[in-house]
Scaffold this motif. Structure first.
Motif, short mmCIF file in Angstrom:
data_model
loop_
_atom_site.label_atom_id
_atom_site.label_comp_id
_atom_site.label_asym_id
_atom_site.label_seq_id
_atom_site.Cartn_x
_atom_site.Cartn_y
_atom_site.Cartn_z
N GLY A 77 1.06 -1.23 0.16
CA GLY A 77 -0.26 0.05 0.44
C GLY A 77 0.91 1.70 -0.02
N GLU A 78 2.00 1.68 -0.60
CA GLU A 78 2.63 2.58 -0.92
C GLU A 78 3.30 3.11 -2.22
OE1 GLU A 78 6.49 2.30 0.55
OE2 GLU A 78 7.33 0.83 -0.43
N VAL A 79 3.51 3.84 -2.34
CA VAL A 79 3.64 3.99 -3.99
C VAL A 79 5.16 4.82 -3.69
CG1 VAL A 79 3.49 6.30 -6.12
CG2 VAL A 79 2.07 5.49 -4.47
N LYS A 110 -3.61 2.13 -4.56
CA LYS A 110 -2.63 2.33 -3.14
C LYS A 110 -3.93 1.78 -1.48
CE LYS A 110 -0.56 5.58 -0.38
NZ LYS A 110 -0.18 7.10 -0.19
N THR A 158 0.68 -2.33 -4.35
CA THR A 158 2.03 -1.60 -3.87
C THR A 158 2.08 -0.98 -5.17
OG1 THR A 158 3.20 -3.23 -2.45
CG2 THR A 158 4.96 -1.33 -3.53
N ARG A 214 -3.60 6.26 -6.45
CA ARG A 214 -4.11 5.94 -5.11
C ARG A 214 -5.22 5.47 -4.75
NH1 ARG A 214 -4.50 12.16 -6.19
NH2 ARG A 214 -2.21 13.36 -5.44
#
Length: 494
Positions: A30-32, A188, A193, A185
């Motif tokens: 769940g990150e950029v 995410k 990821t 978004r």
């Protein structure tokens, strides 16, 4: 925090050239995660290894705590890792549905089940917020943003865990880029990821959580995006302090060298008027599809001219061929580097001299020693990173390929430079090198016409500016008389 994917001590060499020298990378759910670096820093190689397109020489990878070593892109997709390249991998003659399900069609007892496939595609497009894209629509009817959505929908069908986006906004309008950010978004928030590769650092302010900087095949910095300044990130990328993002070389504007009078293309442009002078850097802004590229192609002789006048120096011939334009001192860098800008299978040397093959030939034969000597100086001037001049230009990174395409015009000694998106896919440090060469060209009396979708670039390097909207070109005005808001309003017809 739990890791989604770990890459440890990844090394990769091509012959004597070390592309990766022991890179470590950690990605979280769940990150950029932004991957930044100059062209040739190793970003593409690292991502190809992550997505299964290349195998590392040494090193290890883990995905959700289990050993991860894909044997190819399909193997990676089956584990939930997908990459969407800058040059989209789609089949333009097939429908949206066929592209989304390609290689992962739903079947029962060996037979394709059309209704199940259609439902999966519709569900994926709805999840991405694009129900207006119909499964039976031909891909060729979609704009670049729509085609990109189709690629992401394909990744959703494989239950994507890690999605790599390589320069995803390079062919998008500002509005389409905003929609892409919303989509990222959304992914995410679902725990996907997203690895985001971009040369536009201001984009990362809006989208990135963490970052890793690559330089010369090594990870030289990482952390939370926003904890360090953009200037510090650039310094890590290039290994030195970049004092001028838009270096300017003093130059004087002289006599007209290119004049367009009521120029009409087959469809675009319509009634374009323009005067370009020696020593002038004239920018053309506008949204994609406004007619900017068509204007340059019509001037160069690649697209037909329906009416109007094109005068280059003493030559007044609106229907000249590209060969005639080259003879008149005109050079073009196409925005389509892959299919028009370069001959990817030919060597770097061959590409640099393609516009002047007769110069170094004797009875139709080229001297290899002349060829190497002729291109060495211009490649060094542009800072092209290459093994040797006989290397296929297609083996270079995208940014180095772009430098070769521009270097050809300087080797050609063109007096009028038509540059269509000249820094597309080029890193921050190399952009400054290209701007410096554009300034040097103007200082030597050359005339430069720059088409760009990147407003800071136009405001940073140009003397004058015109804006295209639906094929019509605004009057040319000094750059000091424009604001970014005025450019956008003119470009959108507001």
């Amino acid at each position: 925090m739990t890791s989604r994917l770990r890459m440890s001590d990844i090394r990769k060499s091509y012959g004597p050239t070390a592309a990766l020298r022991g890179v470590d990378l950690e990605l979280r759910p769940g990150e950029v995660h932004a991957i930044v670096g100059e062209n040739g820093a190793g970003k593409s190689t690292l991502m190809k290894i992550l997505s299964g397109a290349e195998q590392p020489d040494t090193g290890a990878m883990e995905l959700d705590g289990a050993v991860y070593r894909p044997t190819g892109p399909q193997s990676a997709r089956e584990r939930g890792v997908a990459m969407i390249y800058q040059e989209l991998a789609i089949c333009p003659d097939l429908t949206v549905e066929a592209n989304v399900t390609l290689g992962q069609e739903h079947n029962g007892f060996g037979l394709l089940t059309a209704s199940a496939n259609r439902a999966r595609v519709e569900s994926a497009l709805a999840q991405l917020g694009h129900p207006e894209i119909k499964p039976d629509a031909p891909i060729a009817t979609l704009n670049p943003a729509g085609r990109q959505v189709v690629e992401i929908a394909r990744a959703l069908l494989s239950d994507v865990k890690v999605l790599v986006l390589d320069e995803p906004t390079s062919a998008l309008t500002q509005e389409d880029a905003k929609r892409l950010f919303e989509l990222v978004r959304s992914l995410k928030s679902r725990g996907v990821t997203v690895v985001y590769i971009s040369h536009f650092l201001e984009e990362l302010d809006a989208i990135a959580d963490r970052f890793t900087v690559l330089r010369d095949g090594q990870a030289v910095g990482s952390g939370r995006w926003g904890d360090v300044t953009r200037e510090k990130v650039v310094e890590m990328m290039v290994g030195r302090t970049v004092t001028e993002q838009y270096p300017r070389t003093p130059h004087e504007i002289g006599a007209p060298v290119l004049e367009l009078a009521d120029l009409n293309g087959e469809e675009l442009p319509t009634g374009a008027n323009l005067t370009l002078r020696r020593g002038e850097i004239l920018g053309i802004a506008g949204i994609i599809g406004s007619g900017r590229t068509e204007l340059l192609r019509a001037v160069y002789g690649l697209d037909p001219v329906r009416a109007g006048r094109v005068k280059v120096g003493a030559h007044s011939n609106e229907r000249a061929t590209p060969a005639e334009r080259i003879g008149q001192g005109v050079g073009l860098v196409s925005e389509d580097r892959k299919t028009e800008g370069l001959a990817l299978d030919l060597s770097i040397s061959d590409n640099v001299v393609l516009s002047q093959l007769d110069t170094g030939s004797t009875f139709g034969f080229l001297s290899r020693s002349w060829l190497r000597g002729a291109v060495g100086e211009v490649l060094t001037r542009f800072g092209v990173k290459f093994r040797d001049a006989d290397q296929a230009v297609g083996d270079l990174s995208g940014g180095n390929q772009q430098k070769v395409a521009i270097a050809r015009l300087f080797h050609q000694h063109a007096d009028v430079l038509l540059l269509d998106e000249p820094t597309k896919g080029v890193d921050v440090g190399s952009k400054a090198d290209i701007y410096r060469q554009i300034g040097a060209a103007a200082a030597s009396g050359k005339a430069v016409l720059v088409v760009s979708s990147y407003l800071p670039e136009l405001f940073g390097v140009c003397d004058t500016l015109a804006v295209m909207c639906r094929g019509k070109l605004s009057p040319v005005r000094p750059i000091s008389e424009w604001t970014p808001e005025q450019v956008i309003a003119t470009a959108t017809g507001a």
